[in-house]
Each structure stands twice: as C-alpha cells, then as structure tokens.
Design an enzyme around this catalytic site. Structure first.
Site, PDB file in Angstrom:
ATOM      1  N   ASN A   9     -15.143  -6.921  19.456  1.00 53.86           N
ATOM      2  CA  ASN A   9     -14.795  -6.988  18.040  1.00 53.86           C
ATOM      3  C   ASN A   9     -15.903  -7.773  17.339  1.00 53.86           C
ATOM      4  O   ASN A   9     -15.948  -8.997  17.428  1.00 53.86           O
ATOM      5  CB  ASN A   9     -13.440  -7.699  17.884  1.00 53.86           C
ATOM      6  CG  ASN A   9     -13.076  -7.940  16.430  1.00 53.86           C
ATOM      7  OD1 ASN A   9     -13.699  -7.392  15.524  1.00 53.86           O
ATOM      8  ND2 ASN A   9     -12.052  -8.758  16.205  1.00 53.86           N
ATOM      9  N   TRP A  10     -16.778  -7.031  16.679  1.00 50.36           N
ATOM     10  CA  TRP A  10     -17.946  -7.694  16.074  1.00 50.36           C
ATOM     11  C   TRP A  10     -17.576  -8.486  14.810  1.00 50.36           C
ATOM     12  O   TRP A  10     -18.391  -9.235  14.289  1.00 50.36           O
ATOM     13  CB  TRP A  10     -19.014  -6.661  15.705  1.00 50.36           C
ATOM     14  CG  TRP A  10     -19.639  -5.956  16.875  1.00 50.36           C
ATOM     15  CD1 TRP A  10     -19.286  -6.059  18.196  1.00 50.36           C
ATOM     16  CD2 TRP A  10     -20.746  -5.037  16.826  1.00 50.36           C
ATOM     17  NE1 TRP A  10     -20.095  -5.253  18.962  1.00 50.36           N
ATOM     18  CE2 TRP A  10     -21.000  -4.612  18.152  1.00 50.36           C
ATOM     19  CE3 TRP A  10     -21.531  -4.527  15.798  1.00 50.36           C
ATOM     20  CZ2 TRP A  10     -22.006  -3.708  18.466  1.00 50.36           C
ATOM     21  CZ3 TRP A  10     -22.536  -3.622  16.109  1.00 50.36           C
ATOM     22  CH2 TRP A  10     -22.774  -3.225  17.432  1.00 50.36           C
ATOM     23  N   LYS A  11     -16.379  -8.262  14.311  1.00 54.72           N
ATOM     24  CA  LYS A  11     -15.937  -8.903  13.057  1.00 54.72           C
ATOM     25  C   LYS A  11     -16.959  -8.620  11.950  1.00 54.72           C
ATOM     26  O   LYS A  11     -17.588  -7.572  11.950  1.00 54.72           O
ATOM     27  CB  LYS A  11     -15.698 -10.395  13.265  1.00 54.72           C
ATOM     28  CG  LYS A  11     -14.800 -10.668  14.471  1.00 54.72           C
ATOM     29  CD  LYS A  11     -14.254 -12.048  14.490  1.00 54.72           C
ATOM     30  CE  LYS A  11     -13.514 -12.274  15.794  1.00 54.72           C
ATOM     31  NZ  LYS A  11     -12.781 -13.528  15.822  1.00 54.72           N
ATOM     32  N   HIS A  96      -4.971  -7.634  13.908  1.00 55.14           N
ATOM     33  CA  HIS A  96      -5.726  -8.799  14.380  1.00 55.14           C
ATOM     34  C   HIS A  96      -5.210 -10.037  13.658  1.00 55.14           C
ATOM     35  O   HIS A  96      -4.858  -9.980  12.478  1.00 55.14           O
ATOM     36  CB  HIS A  96      -7.225  -8.597  14.112  1.00 55.14           C
ATOM     37  CG  HIS A  96      -8.057  -9.648  14.779  1.00 55.14           C
ATOM     38  ND1 HIS A  96      -8.233 -10.902  14.237  1.00 55.14           N
ATOM     39  CD2 HIS A  96      -8.734  -9.647  15.953  1.00 55.14           C
ATOM     40  CE1 HIS A  96      -8.988 -11.622  15.057  1.00 55.14           C
ATOM     41  NE2 HIS A  96      -9.303 -10.880  16.104  1.00 55.14           N
ATOM     42  N   GLU A  98      -6.609 -12.456  12.361  1.00 53.74           N
ATOM     43  CA  GLU A  98      -7.311 -12.788  11.107  1.00 53.74           C
ATOM     44  C   GLU A  98      -6.786 -11.940   9.957  1.00 53.74           C
ATOM     45  O   GLU A  98      -6.688 -12.400   8.822  1.00 53.74           O
ATOM     46  CB  GLU A  98      -8.831 -12.622  11.301  1.00 53.74           C
ATOM     47  CG  GLU A  98      -9.392 -13.759  12.160  1.00 53.74           C
ATOM     48  CD  GLU A  98     -10.653 -13.425  12.928  1.00 53.74           C
ATOM     49  OE1 GLU A  98     -11.318 -12.416  12.629  1.00 53.74           O
ATOM     50  OE2 GLU A  98     -10.972 -14.192  13.866  1.00 53.74           O
ATOM     51  N   GLU A 168      -3.542 -12.014  22.087  1.00 55.68           N
ATOM     52  CA  GLU A 168      -4.560 -12.953  21.627  1.00 55.68           C
ATOM     53  C   GLU A 168      -3.888 -14.191  21.041  1.00 55.68           C
ATOM     54  O   GLU A 168      -3.492 -14.194  19.865  1.00 55.68           O
ATOM     55  CB  GLU A 168      -5.418 -12.309  20.532  1.00 55.68           C
ATOM     56  CG  GLU A 168      -6.151 -11.065  20.973  1.00 55.68           C
ATOM     57  CD  GLU A 168      -7.414 -10.862  20.147  1.00 55.68           C
ATOM     58  OE1 GLU A 168      -8.484 -10.880  20.744  1.00 55.68           O
ATOM     59  OE2 GLU A 168      -7.319 -10.711  18.920  1.00 55.68           O
ATOM     60  N   GLY A 174     -11.891 -17.770  18.776  1.00 58.42           N
ATOM     61  CA  GLY A 174     -13.055 -18.379  18.137  1.00 58.42           C
ATOM     62  C   GLY A 174     -13.082 -19.897  18.241  1.00 58.42           C
ATOM     63  O   GLY A 174     -13.859 -20.561  17.555  1.00 58.42           O
ATOM     64  N   SER A 213     -11.606 -16.404  23.072  1.00 59.91           N
ATOM     65  CA  SER A 213     -12.698 -17.147  23.711  1.00 59.91           C
ATOM     66  C   SER A 213     -12.988 -16.695  25.140  1.00 59.91           C
ATOM     67  O   SER A 213     -13.354 -17.497  25.996  1.00 59.91           O
ATOM     68  CB  SER A 213     -12.429 -18.653  23.658  1.00 59.91           C
ATOM     69  OG  SER A 213     -12.337 -19.084  22.312  1.00 59.91           O
ATOM     70  N   GLY A 234     -14.553 -11.387  20.909  1.00 59.97           N
ATOM     71  CA  GLY A 234     -15.180 -11.626  19.611  1.00 59.97           C
ATOM     72  C   GLY A 234     -16.604 -12.129  19.803  1.00 59.97           C
ATOM     73  O   GLY A 234     -17.538 -11.354  20.042  1.00 59.97           O
ATOM     74  N   GLY A 235     -16.770 -13.437  19.745  1.00 59.55           N
ATOM     75  CA  GLY A 235     -18.107 -14.051  19.783  1.00 59.55           C
ATOM     76  C   GLY A 235     -19.000 -13.536  20.897  1.00 59.55           C
ATOM     77  O   GLY A 235     -20.181 -13.216  20.671  1.00 59.55           O
TER      78      GLY A 235
HETATM   79  C1  PEP Z   1     -11.088 -11.850  18.606  1.00 61.41           C
HETATM   80  O1  PEP Z   1     -11.417 -12.075  17.458  1.00 61.41           O
HETATM   81  O2  PEP Z   1     -10.384 -10.860  18.864  1.00 61.41           O
HETATM   82  C2  PEP Z   1     -11.522 -12.778  19.632  1.00 61.41           C
HETATM   83  C3  PEP Z   1     -10.950 -12.727  20.800  1.00 61.41           C
HETATM   84  O3  PEP Z   1     -12.521 -13.651  19.283  1.00 61.41           O
HETATM   85  P1  PEP Z   1     -13.256 -14.699  20.268  1.00 61.41           P
HETATM   86  O4  PEP Z   1     -13.584 -13.965  21.543  1.00 61.41           O
HETATM   87  O5  PEP Z   1     -14.475 -15.113  19.510  1.00 61.41           O
HETATM   88  O6  PEP Z   1     -12.290 -15.805  20.501  1.00 61.41           O
END
Ligand code: PEP
Length: 251
Positions: A9-11, A96, A98, A168, A174, A213, A234-235
């Site tokens: 997920n590049w956001k 998600h 967010e 999640e 994040g 994470s 994500g990251g």
């Molecule tokens: C996400 O946004 O779905 C996510 C898991 O982010 P991160 O890996 O950065 O925690």
C-alpha cells in the site's frame, strides 16, 4: 492450501520516476518469489504509470487504495470500480483505517464499497482492526467482528469467497510497533472461526493478511503463523529491497 499474498500500500507517496524505479526493482527480483502472489497499490494517478512499467507482466497484480460507490457521473474527485478495472486493477483496498479515521468512513460505507468493488469485477481487500484504546479495553474481537459483520450484512457470507481480509491493528500502522506473532495469530484465528461458523469452506479458503509495521525483519515470524496468509505493507513497500524481502518471507 492458501496462496500467500503480499500487498504493498503505497499510500500518497511517489511520482513517475519513483514508480518506474520501484516497479523495475520489484520485477527484477520477482522471479525468486516462486509461490507468493505480489500486489502493488499505487496512488490512483500512478496506477497507469505502474501498469506501463509492468509492460504486460501479469505476475505482479495492480490494485487501488479506495474507490467510490458510484459508477459514474457528478461525483467530483471520485474514481469508480470500472475506471480501476480499465486502468488494469484486479484488487482494491476498502476500509483502510486511515480512510475510516481521517475521512470518516463508517462500517456501512466500507460495506457498500466492498459490494460495488465486487460488482465492478475487483477483489476487495477489506481492512479491519482495533485502536489502542479498544485493545486496552478488551474490545479487539468485538470491533473486528462488527467491522466484518457489517460487510456480511450487506453482501452475504458467500461473497467472502472472492475477497481478502487484512487485520491491521490501528496502533501498529506506521508506528514501528508490531503485534507479536502470537497476538496477531489470536485475532486471525478469531476471524477465521467467526467465518467458519457461517461457511467452513469460505473460512478455510479466505486469505487473512496481517498489516502494521511489517518489515523485512519481522515478516517471517508473523507469516509463519497458521492463520496469517501474507501481509499488507505500508512503509516497507516503498523500497524494492524490503518489499521483496517480505515477499520472500511469505514464499
Ligand atoms: C498500512 O498502511 O496498511 C500499513 C500496514 O502501514 P505500515 O506497514 O507502514 O505500518
């Protein structure tokens, strides 16, 4: 046997140059990932760039991070399921945390998005998870069950046949704080049992990803757990090296 899935997920990150280079990095290392399915979810405007960079390869799937519930028309700024399919997407993330927290999406909104995604030919990746406050007050299972039940109420259990769930925990997204494999497995097992009570075959087949994470260092211990079928990243999905390392851990 469930085929592992690793989704990036590049956001709201990237531009043309970084998309081309990230897709190149992933395609260069993709051959070593012999079993796991690989999915990338760029921001809308970069989806065609990623599709171009994939140059017809279908061993890396494309997805979007959200969609609108309408098909077309006067909905300024929105993107529909058919547009995503037209751009080459197979998957779309819905719900998600967010989107739920920042843009106020309710369980009902998420369920409606799940429905239109499937009607439009996309496989939804339904995100569920509790906040830190909810976990600390012992509500994790109730929250996750409520979020999933809202979808089942709209589409019915049989529609979970063509879907992915991503657990999640909001407090892990994040933040660098990851659920321990045991904590994550407990919730994944709960989700599968909840679905099994409605349809055993679907529960057995459904892929449940962990997100929060996940990185090259912790992916293997998480994905090794019985009910964890991959990751939503994500990251760590923004660098080919770390994303591929997670793909290898899922392999
Ligand atoms: C996400 O946004 O779905 C996510 C898991 O982010 P991160 O890996 O950065 O925690």
């Amino acid at each position: 046997m469930r085929r592992p899935l690793v989704a990036g997920n590049w956001k709201m990150n990237g531009d043309t140059e970084s998309t081309i280079s990230l897709v190149k990095g992933i395609t260069d290392g993709r051959a070593e990932v012999t079993n796991a399915e690989v999915l990338i979810c760029p921001p809308y405007i970069l989806i065609p760039r990623a599709a171009d960079a994939l140059n017809g390869r279908d061993d890396i799937s494309l997805g979007a991070q959200d969609l609108d519930i309408n098909q077309n028309g006067a909905f300024t700024g929105q993107i529909s399921a058919s547009m995503l399919v037209d751009a080459g997407c197979k998957y779309v993330i819905v719900g998600h945390s967010e989107r739920r927290a920042i843009y106020g999406e309710s369980d009902q909104d998420v369920a409606d998005k799940f429905k239109v995604a499937q009607q439009g030919g996309l496989t939804p990746v339904l995100c569920v998870g509790e906040t830190l406050e909810e976990r600390e007050s012992g509500e994790t299972e109730a929250v996750v069950a409520r979020q999933i039940q809202a979808v089942i109420d709209v589409v019915g259990i049989n529609q979970l046949d063509d879907a992915v769930i991503a657990y999640e925990p909001v407090w892990a997204i994040g933040t660098g704080k990851t659920a321990t494999p045991e904590m994550a497995q407990e919730v994944h097992r709960f989700i599968r049992a909840m679905l099994a009570a409605l349809n055993g075959d679907i529960a057995e087949k459904l892929r449940i990803l962990y997100g929060g994470s996940m990185n090259a260092g912790n992916a293997e211990s998480l994905i090794r757990m019985t009910d964890i079928d991959g990751g939503l990243i994500g990251g760590a999905s923004l660098q080919a090296e770390s994303f591929l390392a997670i793909c290898m851990a899922a392999n």
